[in-house]
Design a protein around this motif. Sequence first.
Motif, PDB file in Angstrom:
ATOM      1  N   ALA A 253      36.828  87.469  75.418  1.00 15.01           N
ATOM      2  CA  ALA A 253      37.214  89.046  75.344  1.00 15.01           C
ATOM      3  C   ALA A 253      38.368  89.140  75.935  1.00 15.01           C
ATOM      4  CB  ALA A 253      35.997  89.793  76.098  1.00 15.01           C
ATOM      5  N   LEU A 254      38.794  88.559  77.086  1.00 16.93           N
ATOM      6  CA  LEU A 254      40.281  88.862  77.610  1.00 16.93           C
ATOM      7  C   LEU A 254      41.069  88.297  76.455  1.00 16.93           C
ATOM      8  CD1 LEU A 254      42.080  89.370  80.322  1.00 16.93           C
ATOM      9  CD2 LEU A 254      41.789  87.017  80.760  1.00 16.93           C
ATOM     10  N   ASP A 255      40.959  87.228  75.917  1.00 20.53           N
ATOM     11  CA  ASP A 255      41.882  86.511  74.787  1.00 20.53           C
ATOM     12  C   ASP A 255      41.969  87.366  73.645  1.00 20.53           C
ATOM     13  OD1 ASP A 255      42.130  84.229  76.412  1.00 20.53           O
ATOM     14  OD2 ASP A 255      40.919  82.989  75.073  1.00 20.53           O
ATOM     15  N   VAL A 256      40.910  88.326  73.371  1.00 20.99           N
ATOM     16  CA  VAL A 256      40.920  89.335  72.265  1.00 20.99           C
ATOM     17  C   VAL A 256      41.818  90.246  72.579  1.00 20.99           C
ATOM     18  CG1 VAL A 256      39.763  91.043  71.120  1.00 20.99           C
ATOM     19  CG2 VAL A 256      38.814  88.842  71.212  1.00 20.99           C
ATOM     20  N   ALA A 257      41.774  90.666  73.730  1.00 21.12           N
ATOM     21  CA  ALA A 257      42.829  91.868  74.212  1.00 21.12           C
ATOM     22  C   ALA A 257      44.260  91.334  74.249  1.00 21.12           C
ATOM     23  CB  ALA A 257      42.536  92.140  75.617  1.00 21.12           C
ATOM     24  N   LEU A 258      44.535  90.027  74.710  1.00 20.14           N
ATOM     25  CA  LEU A 258      45.951  89.510  74.849  1.00 20.14           C
ATOM     26  C   LEU A 258      46.306  89.350  73.486  1.00 20.14           C
ATOM     27  CD1 LEU A 258      45.560  86.947  77.568  1.00 20.14           C
ATOM     28  CD2 LEU A 258      47.199  88.989  77.752  1.00 20.14           C
ATOM     29  N   ALA A 259      45.694  89.079  72.361  1.00 17.75           N
ATOM     30  CA  ALA A 259      45.845  88.821  71.048  1.00 17.75           C
ATOM     31  C   ALA A 259      46.488  90.079  70.481  1.00 17.75           C
ATOM     32  CB  ALA A 259      44.776  87.900  70.202  1.00 17.75           C
ATOM     33  N   HIS A 260      45.622  91.126  70.608  1.00 11.77           N
ATOM     34  CA  HIS A 260      45.741  92.359  70.129  1.00 11.77           C
ATOM     35  C   HIS A 260      47.258  92.928  70.631  1.00 11.77           C
ATOM     36  CE1 HIS A 260      44.774  96.446  68.345  1.00 11.77           C
ATOM     37  NE2 HIS A 260      45.070  96.796  69.730  1.00 11.77           N
ATOM     38  N   PHE A 261      47.206  92.836  71.941  1.00 12.28           N
ATOM     39  CA  PHE A 261      48.378  93.506  72.645  1.00 12.28           C
ATOM     40  C   PHE A 261      49.528  93.054  72.433  1.00 12.28           C
ATOM     41  CE2 PHE A 261      45.043  95.325  75.650  1.00 12.28           C
ATOM     42  CZ  PHE A 261      45.021  96.552  74.830  1.00 12.28           C
ATOM     43  N   THR A 262      49.294  91.535  72.203  1.00 12.70           N
ATOM     44  CA  THR A 262      50.805  90.680  71.790  1.00 12.70           C
ATOM     45  C   THR A 262      51.177  91.372  70.250  1.00 12.70           C
ATOM     46  OG1 THR A 262      50.054  88.900  73.165  1.00 12.70           O
ATOM     47  CG2 THR A 262      51.553  88.440  71.454  1.00 12.70           C
ATOM     48  N   LYS A 263      50.271  91.312  69.455  1.00 12.52           N
ATOM     49  CA  LYS A 263      50.582  91.512  68.154  1.00 12.52           C
ATOM     50  C   LYS A 263      50.881  92.790  68.036  1.00 12.52           C
ATOM     51  CE  LYS A 263      48.224  91.945  63.634  1.00 12.52           C
ATOM     52  NZ  LYS A 263      46.943  91.815  62.725  1.00 12.52           N
ATOM     53  N   THR A 264      50.736  93.957  68.721  1.00 12.10           N
ATOM     54  CA  THR A 264      50.903  95.280  68.691  1.00 12.10           C
ATOM     55  C   THR A 264      52.211  95.486  69.497  1.00 12.10           C
ATOM     56  OG1 THR A 264      49.604  96.071  70.323  1.00 12.10           O
ATOM     57  CG2 THR A 264      48.488  96.096  68.104  1.00 12.10           C
ATOM     58  N   GLY A 265      52.565  94.769  70.152  1.00 14.57           N
ATOM     59  CA  GLY A 265      53.773  94.914  71.267  1.00 14.57           C
ATOM     60  C   GLY A 265      53.384  95.736  72.589  1.00 14.57           C
ATOM     61  N   ALA A 266      51.955  95.907  72.542  1.00 17.03           N
ATOM     62  CA  ALA A 266      51.750  96.812  73.612  1.00 17.03           C
ATOM     63  C   ALA A 266      51.780  96.241  75.045  1.00 17.03           C
ATOM     64  CB  ALA A 266      50.300  97.216  73.495  1.00 17.03           C
ATOM     65  N   ALA A 269      54.473  97.563  77.654  1.00 20.66           N
ATOM     66  CA  ALA A 269      54.119  98.689  78.591  1.00 20.66           C
ATOM     67  C   ALA A 269      53.721  98.199  80.043  1.00 20.66           C
ATOM     68  CB  ALA A 269      53.265  99.539  77.686  1.00 20.66           C
ATOM     69  N   PRO A 270      54.168  98.296  81.065  1.00 19.06           N
ATOM     70  CA  PRO A 270      53.392  97.751  82.389  1.00 19.06           C
ATOM     71  C   PRO A 270      52.159  98.326  82.693  1.00 19.06           C
ATOM     72  CG  PRO A 270      55.771  98.713  82.694  1.00 19.06           C
ATOM     73  CD  PRO A 270      55.275  99.174  81.379  1.00 19.06           C
ATOM     74  N   THR A 271      51.558  99.498  82.370  1.00 20.30           N
ATOM     75  CA  THR A 271      50.361  99.899  82.449  1.00 20.30           C
ATOM     76  C   THR A 271      49.393  99.017  81.687  1.00 20.30           C
ATOM     77  OG1 THR A 271      50.694 101.467  80.731  1.00 20.30           O
ATOM     78  CG2 THR A 271      50.978 102.277  82.900  1.00 20.30           C
ATOM     79  N   VAL A 272      49.766  98.428  80.305  1.00 19.50           N
ATOM     80  CA  VAL A 272      48.680  97.717  79.741  1.00 19.50           C
ATOM     81  C   VAL A 272      48.751  96.425  80.491  1.00 19.50           C
ATOM     82  CG1 VAL A 272      48.313  96.534  77.653  1.00 19.50           C
ATOM     83  CG2 VAL A 272      49.241  98.938  77.473  1.00 19.50           C
ATOM     84  N   ALA A 324      37.087  96.877  75.265  1.00 22.32           N
ATOM     85  CA  ALA A 324      36.630  97.719  73.963  1.00 22.32           C
ATOM     86  C   ALA A 324      37.486  99.032  74.063  1.00 22.32           C
ATOM     87  CB  ALA A 324      35.100  97.983  73.931  1.00 22.32           C
ATOM     88  N   ARG A 325      37.261  99.607  75.218  1.00 20.05           N
ATOM     89  CA  ARG A 325      37.928 100.927  75.753  1.00 20.05           C
ATOM     90  C   ARG A 325      39.559 100.833  75.546  1.00 20.05           C
ATOM     91  NH1 ARG A 325      33.466 101.816  79.196  1.00 20.05           N
ATOM     92  NH2 ARG A 325      34.321 100.185  80.736  1.00 20.05           N
ATOM     93  N   MET A 326      40.022  99.768  75.879  1.00 17.49           N
ATOM     94  CA  MET A 326      41.492  99.583  75.552  1.00 17.49           C
ATOM     95  C   MET A 326      41.777  99.464  74.323  1.00 17.49           C
ATOM     96  SD  MET A 326      42.511  96.882  78.882  1.00 17.49           S
ATOM     97  CE  MET A 326      44.058  96.983  78.400  1.00 17.49           C
ATOM     98  N   LEU A 327      40.950  98.767  73.333  1.00 21.08           N
ATOM     99  CA  LEU A 327      41.536  98.476  71.997  1.00 21.08           C
ATOM    100  C   LEU A 327      41.189  99.903  71.375  1.00 21.08           C
ATOM    101  CD1 LEU A 327      41.913  95.590  72.844  1.00 21.08           C
ATOM    102  CD2 LEU A 327      40.550  94.897  70.826  1.00 21.08           C
ATOM    103  N   GLY A 328      40.333 100.820  71.697  1.00 21.69           N
ATOM    104  CA  GLY A 328      40.093 101.840  71.063  1.00 21.69           C
ATOM    105  C   GLY A 328      39.465 101.497  69.669  1.00 21.69           C
ATOM    106  N   SER A 329      40.030 102.678  68.698  1.00 19.36           N
ATOM    107  CA  SER A 329      39.408 102.462  67.335  1.00 19.36           C
ATOM    108  C   SER A 329      39.589 101.101  66.777  1.00 19.36           C
ATOM    109  CB  SER A 329      39.882 103.288  66.450  1.00 19.36           C
ATOM    110  OG  SER A 329      41.383 103.421  66.266  1.00 19.36           O
ATOM    111  N   ALA A 330      40.387 100.464  67.049  1.00 19.63           N
ATOM    112  CA  ALA A 330      40.651  98.815  66.498  1.00 19.63           C
ATOM    113  C   ALA A 330      39.421  98.010  66.586  1.00 19.63           C
ATOM    114  CB  ALA A 330      41.875  98.353  67.285  1.00 19.63           C
TER     115      ALA A 330
END
Length: 368
Positions: A253-266, A269-272, A324-330
């Motif tokens: 699940a952590l890897d899913v988050a990292l892949a998503h936020f790397t792709k989107t450039g998020a 942001a320090p908060t992310v 899931a909350r961080m990715l939202g609708s994605a």
Amino acid sequence: MTDLASTLEIFREAAARSDDTNVPDDQALIELRKSGLLATAVPVEYGGNGADTVELNELVSKIAEVNPSMAIIMFQHFAVCARINEWGTAEQKELWLPGMATGDTLGASAWSETGAGAAKKNLATSAERIEDGRWLLNGAKSFTTGAGVADIYLVLVGTSAGREQEQDTKNVYGSAGQTFFLVRKENEGLIANLGLELAGMRGSATGFVSLKDCVVADDHRLGPVGHAPAIIAGVRESGATLGAVSVGVAKAALDVALAHFTKTGALEAPTVRHRVTELSVQVEAARAIVAFAGSRRGEDPGAVTLRSKLFASVTAEHVCFEVARMLGSAAYLVNHQLNRLISDARAVALMGPTNELCRELVSASWVN
């Protein structure tokens, strides 16, 4: 032994197929048998790798990162290996362990049944000794991982013989007067099938095992009659823990988050970055307690194993939901990988000993 990386890739591809079909993936099962991984828990003298529990937990976590269902099947196989190695006669070890090392014999546990409760106190499945010294098994087991794909089942039954040797089992898993039997898939009277539409672990072949006038030789009984609770508790002392599966799920699940936020450039942001960092710390904390359980260095290894399962499974659910909350609708699409991981994380919490039973077993000493 095949290359681990290629095996992991086969397991990864199988996870999505099983999620669609709710049946174990044939290709993944073939790969599991030929990969050499099933030998990990078998002693060297029986053709295995003789790995310690730290290594077992690490391997289960690594498999769970790509396919939690295959990790559960493998974990249950390791558990049966451990029980045979600890409690089996010399003849039983020679009979079963070499095949369990080569992958010719896949082991599974059949304990749960409707109405038995999480602690398996009120079993309806019974074994009665018949005149020729063999045993007649009757009953039905539910939520058996590996149903229909395993070659031998470690079946927990009530035996009328042995009840006179009862000990205090108020605060343990199982009950006095219960006994284990190793039952071959070919045994007449044993029928295994799936039949469960699971929300998670959809490739784990979790289903039913029924026993109707199933005759088993006495030399397929594992351990003394009525001694099942001690056998269950003994393996827990080994440090093998379902928390290892949860660590793998949380890391995925952590890897899913990292892949998503790397792709989107998020991640700019320090908060992310900080939120992801907090989740990574939680995953590593779960990994650490699972490793500690495997090392058996605690004053009470059995309690550490229970705590590791409880902590890691709760952590996995938390990490999955936070991602899931961080990715939202994605992540709100039905076929998103994260939805499978959420269901798989919950499944571990419901596996024996369930999280509620873990809490009860750990806390029991405080009120005695």
